[in-house]
Design an enzyme around this catalytic site. Structure first.
Site, PDB file in Angstrom:
ATOM      1  N   LYS A  83       3.538 -14.170   0.798  1.00 55.37           N
ATOM      2  CA  LYS A  83       3.014 -13.227  -0.195  1.00 55.37           C
ATOM      3  C   LYS A  83       1.563 -12.920   0.143  1.00 55.37           C
ATOM      4  O   LYS A  83       0.753 -13.837   0.368  1.00 55.37           O
ATOM      5  CB  LYS A  83       3.091 -13.888  -1.571  1.00 55.37           C
ATOM      6  CG  LYS A  83       3.482 -12.973  -2.700  1.00 55.37           C
ATOM      7  CD  LYS A  83       3.768 -13.819  -3.943  1.00 55.37           C
ATOM      8  CE  LYS A  83       3.936 -12.980  -5.167  1.00 55.37           C
ATOM      9  NZ  LYS A  83       4.026 -13.802  -6.381  1.00 55.37           N
TER      10      LYS A  83
HETATM   11  O1  G3P Z   1       4.175 -13.823  -9.819  1.00 51.60           O
HETATM   12  C1  G3P Z   1       3.583 -12.620 -10.127  1.00 51.60           C
HETATM   13  C2  G3P Z   1       3.791 -12.149 -11.546  1.00 51.60           C
HETATM   14  O2  G3P Z   1       5.141 -12.185 -11.885  1.00 51.60           O
HETATM   15  C3  G3P Z   1       2.874 -12.755 -12.561  1.00 51.60           C
HETATM   16  O3  G3P Z   1       3.234 -12.450 -13.874  1.00 51.60           O
HETATM   17  O4  G3P Z   1       3.072 -12.948 -16.278  1.00 51.60           O
HETATM   18  O5  G3P Z   1       1.218 -13.686 -14.747  1.00 51.60           O
HETATM   19  O6  G3P Z   1       1.542 -11.277 -15.306  1.00 51.60           O
HETATM   20  P1  G3P Z   1       2.210 -12.597 -15.114  1.00 51.60           P
END
Ligand code: G3P
Length: 217
Positions: A83
């Site tokens: 990533k």
């Molecule tokens: O892993 C990336 C993403 O899914 C993070 O989500 O909930 O931290 O905005 P969030």
């Protein structure tokens, strides 16, 4: 549509992988920090639990170091997707790793223009963050629609991986738009199963069955 789980929690990953619904896992530095464990060990363990892609994120911001980190992460297992952030250095790293046959997930995508660049850089996955866009008053799902349209128009191989999912509705909307993958927190994957009418209906069926006095086995 594929479901990835967005977590570095091994108990959740084992539990949900056993349902047969998990096609992959995504992690990020914040999720790894929550475990309090060694990043490389956690990633190796996850890659041994699920067969599908396991995203492991680089933390360097310059091309040379990010490339070295990516190569090290990719060497952990065949199902690692490296990533990288959607920056110029991240896209350079994406191109260099993709050219070597490494799966790359370009993360922190917040615009269709960024998604276009990631596809041109050979990304296996683009991760638009729908919840974080909703949080700032923009429409995250509109971005998914735009990216799906652009990728289809040019027949890009990059898969649209809907990230920052906050609830079942995001998953359903992503599916309606034809997104390839939704990465969901464990809680949201469990929410997908539930409906009060399913519980109510099952209770009624079982109560009626009991009255018959029969068994199947
Ligand atoms: O892993 C990336 C993403 O899914 C993070 O989500 O909930 O931290 O905005 P969030």
């Amino acid at each position: 549509m594929k479901f990835f789980i967005d977590t570095a929690d091994l108990d959740d990953i084992r539990d949900l992988a056993a349902t047969g619904m998990v096609d992959g896992v995504t992690t990020n530095p914040s999720l790894v920090a929550k475990t309090g464990r060694s990043f490389l060990e956690v990633v190796e363990e996850i890659a041994g639990i699920v067969d599908g892609p396991v995203s492991a994120e680089c933390v360097a911001t310059d091309f040379e170091t990010m490339l070295k980190e990516g190569e090290k992460l990719a060497a952990i297992a065949d199902n690692i997707a490296v990533k990288v952030p959607l920056t110029v250095d991240g896209l350079k790293t994406c191109k260099a790793l993709s050219d070597k046959g490494v799966m790359v997930n370009v993360t922190l995508c917040f615009s269709a223009a960024q998604a276009l660049l990631a596809a041109k850089a050979g990304a296996a996955f683009i991760s638009p963050f729908v919840g974080r866009l909703d949080d700032v008053g923009q429409d995250g799902m509109e971005l998914i629609a735009d990216i799906c349209q652009i990728y289809a128009q040019y027949d890009f191989d990059t898969e649209v991986l809907v990230a920052s999912v906050r609830g079942p509705q995001h998953v359903v909307m992503a599916a309606k738009l034809g997104a390839d993958v939704a990465t969901v927190p464990p809680k949201v994957l469990r929410q997908l199963y539930g409906h009060p009418l399913t519980d109510k209906g099952l209770d009624a069926f079982l109560a009626d069955w009991k009255k018959t006095g029969q068994t199947i086995l």
